[in-house]
Enzyme design. Sequence first.
Site, PDB file in Angstrom:
ATOM      1  N   HIS A  72       2.804   3.473  38.267  1.00 53.80           N
ATOM      2  CA  HIS A  72       2.324   2.251  37.598  1.00 53.80           C
ATOM      3  C   HIS A  72       2.311   2.440  36.078  1.00 53.80           C
ATOM      4  CE1 HIS A  72      -0.010   1.791  41.533  1.00 53.80           C
ATOM      5  NE2 HIS A  72       0.718   0.694  41.484  1.00 53.80           N
ATOM      6  N   LYS A  80      10.725   1.727  43.536  1.00 51.57           N
ATOM      7  CA  LYS A  80      10.189   2.285  44.791  1.00 51.57           C
ATOM      8  C   LYS A  80      10.128   1.184  45.858  1.00 51.57           C
ATOM      9  CE  LYS A  80       6.926   4.246  47.573  1.00 51.57           C
ATOM     10  NZ  LYS A  80       6.029   3.186  47.837  1.00 51.57           N
TER      11      LYS A  80
END
Length: 280
Positions: free
Chosen positions: A39, A151
């Site tokens: 993140h 991802k």
Amino acid sequence: MTAPIVRRVSELRALTREWVMAGERIGVVPTMGALHDGHLSLVAAAKKTCDRVIVTIFVNPKQFNNPEDLKTYPRTEEEDARKLARFDVDAIFVPEGDEMYPEGFSTTVSVAGLTDVMDGVHRPGHFDGVATVVAKLFLQTSATDAFFGEKDFQQLQVVRRMARDLDMGVTVHGCPTIREIDGLAMSSRNLLLSDRARTLAPRLFEEMEGIVEGVRGGGAFGDLRETAIARLQKSGFGEVDYLEMRANDDLGLLAAPDRPARLFAAAWLAGVRLIDNIAV
Ligand code: PAF
């Protein structure tokens, strides 16, 4: 500096109004919290590209097809805010459930085609939930740019399609998957792995790398796939939901990489579902 935590859409709009008037680029990083370096790499990319950065944290009930998964999803708001402090973001938007889905909420954003495979099949309703919440977040934040990890490559393509189809005026940036030292793709769900499962988890990536190497060396994908699944299950993995080679653009199934492709996997390990994908 800790960024202001904003919980109401009205507060968020009051904050962004001037930025919009000034023609600033507003980057949004949508997350469900339990922030990790994956993140944070999205936040760093947003800071490089945009004048303003908003990180959103909302565990979106509409994208969970399994109530147990929603219940156990990690929630670490204070720690998340601490991790974001060094990035000097402009706001952290943390709405409550009824702010996002007030009484009577009845709209669903649904993307066809790209959602007919992989997680669209194994997690019914998941992508409708993702598209609906991401559309809301784009509108609420007045985003010009948005940052998503590769991802969740299928999610990235679904969001791109939605933004294009609905003329949202948001540039969707895909950022590389960030991995632990042993190769495991970073994911908030990794927090749910037991110590033993955590040591086994990188095997998924290892087997995927082995398949890609085999395919590049001229091996038959079907055989390589079967061997990898058998080896994963022998080592302690449970069901493999999918292990498939698909085209980057339309996610069409491929038997050989005759156009830009990725290998996609979802597999269960001790009650935790791991997903990953790598370029072929
Ligand atoms: O990838 C996620 O964390 C979520 O699917 C997202 C994009 C924040 C939507 O809830």
